[in-house]
Write an enzyme that holds these catalytic residues in place. Structure first.
Site, mmCIF file in Angstrom:
data_model
loop_
_atom_site.group_PDB
_atom_site.id
_atom_site.type_symbol
_atom_site.label_atom_id
_atom_site.label_comp_id
_atom_site.label_asym_id
_atom_site.label_seq_id
_atom_site.Cartn_x
_atom_site.Cartn_y
_atom_site.Cartn_z
ATOM 1 N N LEU A 189 16.784 5.091 -37.678
ATOM 2 C CA LEU A 189 15.599 5.037 -36.821
ATOM 3 C C LEU A 189 15.396 6.364 -36.111
ATOM 4 O O LEU A 189 16.336 7.122 -35.863
ATOM 5 C CB LEU A 189 15.743 3.911 -35.796
ATOM 6 C CG LEU A 189 16.836 4.074 -34.736
ATOM 7 C CD1 LEU A 189 16.250 4.656 -33.439
ATOM 8 C CD2 LEU A 189 17.511 2.741 -34.443
ATOM 9 N N ALA B 179 10.146 4.925 -35.453
ATOM 10 C CA ALA B 179 9.971 4.709 -36.892
ATOM 11 C C ALA B 179 11.299 4.342 -37.531
ATOM 12 O O ALA B 179 12.365 4.742 -37.045
ATOM 13 C CB ALA B 179 9.406 5.972 -37.542
ATOM 14 N N CYS C 165 4.063 8.001 -41.254
ATOM 15 C CA CYS C 165 4.446 6.790 -41.998
ATOM 16 C C CYS C 165 3.398 6.385 -43.024
ATOM 17 O O CYS C 165 3.329 5.229 -43.439
ATOM 18 C CB CYS C 165 4.752 5.644 -41.037
ATOM 19 S SG CYS C 165 6.022 6.047 -39.815
#
Length: 240
Positions: A160, A146, A177
């Site tokens: 990240l 992600a 998310c």
């Protein structure tokens, strides 16, 4: 590393700091402080860390995506994106980059970070892709990494989260998310190594290559992080 006999100028160096395992909030505050204090000549840095269990909710994050956090703290932060989970067995990489000096914009930044992860996975013959409109990296229908970023005065922080060998159960406590039912996977389950160090070594090289920088490893600077408040990471309070 380059074999050139000439010194590498600082603006082409990427100073890599391995922070080890850390609570989330002191690292976040240190990123903010670094970004606020840096000037046009400040070299770029890459912070590699493994966080204690925490859910983080981006600026536009909606609390309805935090389903059952339980004992894991929820921290509202100043990055983009919705809610995600950080915990042991996950590589978190924070590229602290001057985009103006690199001559790239935010869209290109995201693209290059994703490509670095895709190329890292290719080392173990794991085929990964990006999805238009849904930043991150996917293998099949499951997300393996992600992204959540912030740009201030042309400089980046946050970064990240790359799942390597972790307990994936906390992802069931959120809509990862912001996507209900989104599947999440990790490198170990995809046939890759369960060693964070093995994956980290490749990832650092790929990130540096994407930005045309030379990685230079520095000693861990955890001692320079601000002290955490007693009780660990602060649980954010949901606004009424």
């Amino acid at each position: 590393m380059t074999d050139s006999p000439f010194p590498i100028p600082d603006y082409r160096r990427l100073f890599v700091k391995r922070l080890g395992r850390q609570p989330y909030e002191p690292v976040w505050r240190a990123m903010q402080a670094f970004t606020d204090a840096r000037g046009p000549e400040t070299p770029d840095e890459l912070w590699m860390v493994e966080h204690d269990p925490v859910f983080t909710l981006g600026q536009a994050g909606r609390w309805e995506h935090v389903l059952v956090p339980g004992e894991i703290p929820v921290v509202a932060v100043d990055r983009g994106g919705q809610v995600t989970y950080h915990g042991p067995g996950q590589i978190v990489a924070y590229p602290l980059l001057d985009l103006r000096r690199l001559g790239i914009g935010v869209r290109e930044l995201v693209h290059r970070i994703e490509q670095a992860i895709i190329d890292t996975l290719e080392t173990w013959n794991i085929v990964a892709v990006r999805r238009e409109g849904a930043p991150g990296v996917y293998v099949g229908d499951a997300k393996v990494a992600a992204l959540g970023l912030r740009v201030r005065r042309g400089c980046t922080f946050h970064g990240l989260a790359f799942n390597i060998a972790m307990d994936l159960e906390p992802f069931h406590r959120i809509n990862p998310c912001g996507y209900e039912g989104l599947k999440v996977t990790q490198v170990l389950d995809l046939g890759g190594p369960g060693s964070l160090a093995a994956v980290e070594a490749v990832l650092i090289g790929e990130l540096a290559r994407q930005f045309g920088l030379e990685p230079v490893t520095e000693p861990a600077s955890a001692a320079n992080l601000p002290r955490n408040e007693p009780g660990g990471a602060t649980r954010a309070v949901q606004p009424a």
